[in-house]
Design a protein around this motif. Sequence first.
Motif, PDB file in Angstrom:
ATOM      1  N   PRO A 293     203.047 -48.719  -2.136  1.00  0.00           N
ATOM      2  CA  PRO A 293     203.291 -47.270  -2.117  1.00  0.00           C
ATOM      3  C   PRO A 293     202.083 -46.489  -2.640  1.00  0.00           C
ATOM      4  N   GLN A 294     201.871 -45.313  -2.073  1.00  0.00           N
ATOM      5  CA  GLN A 294     200.677 -44.524  -2.403  1.00  0.00           C
ATOM      6  C   GLN A 294     201.011 -43.412  -3.391  1.00  0.00           C
ATOM      7  N   TYR A 295     200.336 -43.445  -4.551  1.00  0.00           N
ATOM      8  CA  TYR A 295     200.496 -42.399  -5.554  1.00  0.00           C
ATOM      9  C   TYR A 295     199.121 -41.948  -6.019  1.00  0.00           C
ATOM     10  N   PRO A 296     198.430 -41.145  -5.205  1.00  0.00           N
ATOM     11  CA  PRO A 296     197.061 -40.751  -5.568  1.00  0.00           C
ATOM     12  C   PRO A 296     197.008 -40.040  -6.914  1.00  0.00           C
ATOM     13  N   ILE A 297     195.909 -40.276  -7.655  1.00  0.00           N
ATOM     14  CA  ILE A 297     195.745 -39.643  -8.969  1.00  0.00           C
ATOM     15  C   ILE A 297     194.609 -38.624  -8.967  1.00  0.00           C
ATOM     16  N   ASN A 298     194.053 -38.320  -7.790  1.00  0.00           N
ATOM     17  CA  ASN A 298     193.048 -37.260  -7.713  1.00  0.00           C
ATOM     18  C   ASN A 298     193.190 -36.543  -6.369  1.00  0.00           C
ATOM     19  N   ALA A 299     192.604 -35.333  -6.307  1.00  0.00           N
ATOM     20  CA  ALA A 299     192.780 -34.486  -5.121  1.00  0.00           C
ATOM     21  C   ALA A 299     192.124 -35.100  -3.890  1.00  0.00           C
ATOM     22  N   TYR A 300     191.077 -35.888  -4.106  1.00  0.00           N
ATOM     23  CA  TYR A 300     190.463 -36.581  -2.969  1.00  0.00           C
ATOM     24  C   TYR A 300     191.480 -37.513  -2.307  1.00  0.00           C
ATOM     25  N   GLY A 301     192.081 -38.383  -3.118  1.00  0.00           N
ATOM     26  CA  GLY A 301     193.093 -39.304  -2.582  1.00  0.00           C
ATOM     27  C   GLY A 301     194.293 -38.558  -2.014  1.00  0.00           C
ATOM     28  N   GLY A 302     194.688 -37.468  -2.674  1.00  0.00           N
ATOM     29  CA  GLY A 302     195.823 -36.675  -2.190  1.00  0.00           C
ATOM     30  C   GLY A 302     195.544 -36.088  -0.825  1.00  0.00           C
ATOM     31  N   SER A 303     194.320 -35.561  -0.659  1.00  0.00           N
ATOM     32  CA  SER A 303     193.996 -34.929   0.630  1.00  0.00           C
ATOM     33  C   SER A 303     193.971 -35.977   1.749  1.00  0.00           C
ATOM     34  N   LYS A 304     193.496 -37.174   1.439  1.00  0.00           N
ATOM     35  CA  LYS A 304     193.441 -38.223   2.466  1.00  0.00           C
ATOM     36  C   LYS A 304     194.846 -38.727   2.818  1.00  0.00           C
ATOM     37  N   ARG A 305     195.697 -38.830   1.814  1.00  0.00           N
ATOM     38  CA  ARG A 305     197.069 -39.246   2.129  1.00  0.00           C
ATOM     39  C   ARG A 305     197.757 -38.205   3.012  1.00  0.00           C
ATOM     40  N   ALA A 306     197.495 -36.922   2.730  1.00  0.00           N
ATOM     41  CA  ALA A 306     198.106 -35.866   3.543  1.00  0.00           C
ATOM     42  C   ALA A 306     197.674 -35.995   5.005  1.00  0.00           C
ATOM     43  N   ILE A 307     196.408 -36.343   5.220  1.00  0.00           N
ATOM     44  CA  ILE A 307     195.923 -36.480   6.605  1.00  0.00           C
ATOM     45  C   ILE A 307     196.599 -37.676   7.286  1.00  0.00           C
ATOM     46  N   GLU A 308     196.837 -38.744   6.527  1.00  0.00           N
ATOM     47  CA  GLU A 308     197.596 -39.866   7.099  1.00  0.00           C
ATOM     48  C   GLU A 308     198.965 -39.375   7.594  1.00  0.00           C
ATOM     49  N   ASP A 309     199.623 -38.528   6.778  1.00  0.00           N
ATOM     50  CA  ASP A 309     200.938 -38.006   7.168  1.00  0.00           C
ATOM     51  C   ASP A 309     200.843 -37.143   8.425  1.00  0.00           C
TER      52      ASP A 309
END
Length: 328
Positions: free
Chosen positions: A135-151
Amino acid sequence: TMAKVLVTGGAGYIGSHACKALARAGFTPVAFDNLSTGWAEAVKYGPLVVGDLMDRAAVAAAIAEHQPVAVMHFAALSLVGESMKDPGLYWRVNVGGALNLIGAAAEAGIRYFVFSSTCATYGDQDGVMLTEDTPQYPINAYGGSKRAIEDILRDFGAACGLEHVIFRYFNVAGADPEGELGEQHRPETHLIPLMLDAVAGRRPALTVFGDDYPTPDGTCVRDYVHVSDLVAAHVLGLRWLMDGKGSRVFNLGSGRGFSVREVIGESRAVTNREVPVVQGARRPGDAAALVSASTRAIEELGWQPRHSALREMIAHAWAWAQKPEYRR
Ligand code: UDP
């Protein structure tokens, strides 16, 4: 004529190596890059379109002009530290740019999309080996933005059949083994080039960020993968899509973790010189350990990493750093 692939970020470190791999595989890479961090001189294997993903009309125009069969999307802001300081920038540029690109690609009827995601989408998971199903739980905005693009890609896949391969990169390192391309960030923030700049006397010392992490020697553990191996997987991912195998996520790492201290130790073996080191504080947003359980890409894509031994990656980065093109 050869099929074209639109390569966003094609003037950057990974994108330029991808263009070479695509050209070798019989495609024409069309680099689309705003040159904010990329280099026009690194675009050697096909045309360069200078444009910005935030400009949807420019993206649509490049697609209309070149009629690519597929998109490889590398262009993004990619610095964990910067994303902690300015999260809005990361959400705006990474997600906004991707949304324009994905929308324009879908509208033009492009069916295949290969996306650069990151192990930073997993967050900090106590050093477990990360699989594509973790499961993906990003801890920085970089990881968050990339997970959003996956979605976003998943939603477009469902809505309009945009087939996509998502690659979650671990730490990309090294340079083209033939010396035609390499890493050239300004400012540089990555461990291996900074370390080699310190060895070469281009900077006073390497600062090690934190020595109190819950890892064997207290420094962060990362999984390093050679840029040429990484882009070879992208060509396999494109073929996978063109063969109708459908959307899929793959981690790209070597499956082995090295601490910052181990990387420093290995560099001595390559350069025969000491690395001047100073100990610094932790860098905000850094996970203690990120290591891939990298079997899916090997088993399903038939990926064979050839250059991802740490010593070879450092040696290729060192060779690149001796070239006249390497600028600091
Ligand atoms: N690092 C370091 N000093 C530096 C740059 C990086 O100690 O000047 C560490 C950083 O904390 C991380 C590892 O080296 O644990 C790799 O960092 P890099 O920025 O290369 O890649 P990232 O893991 O952030 O994608």
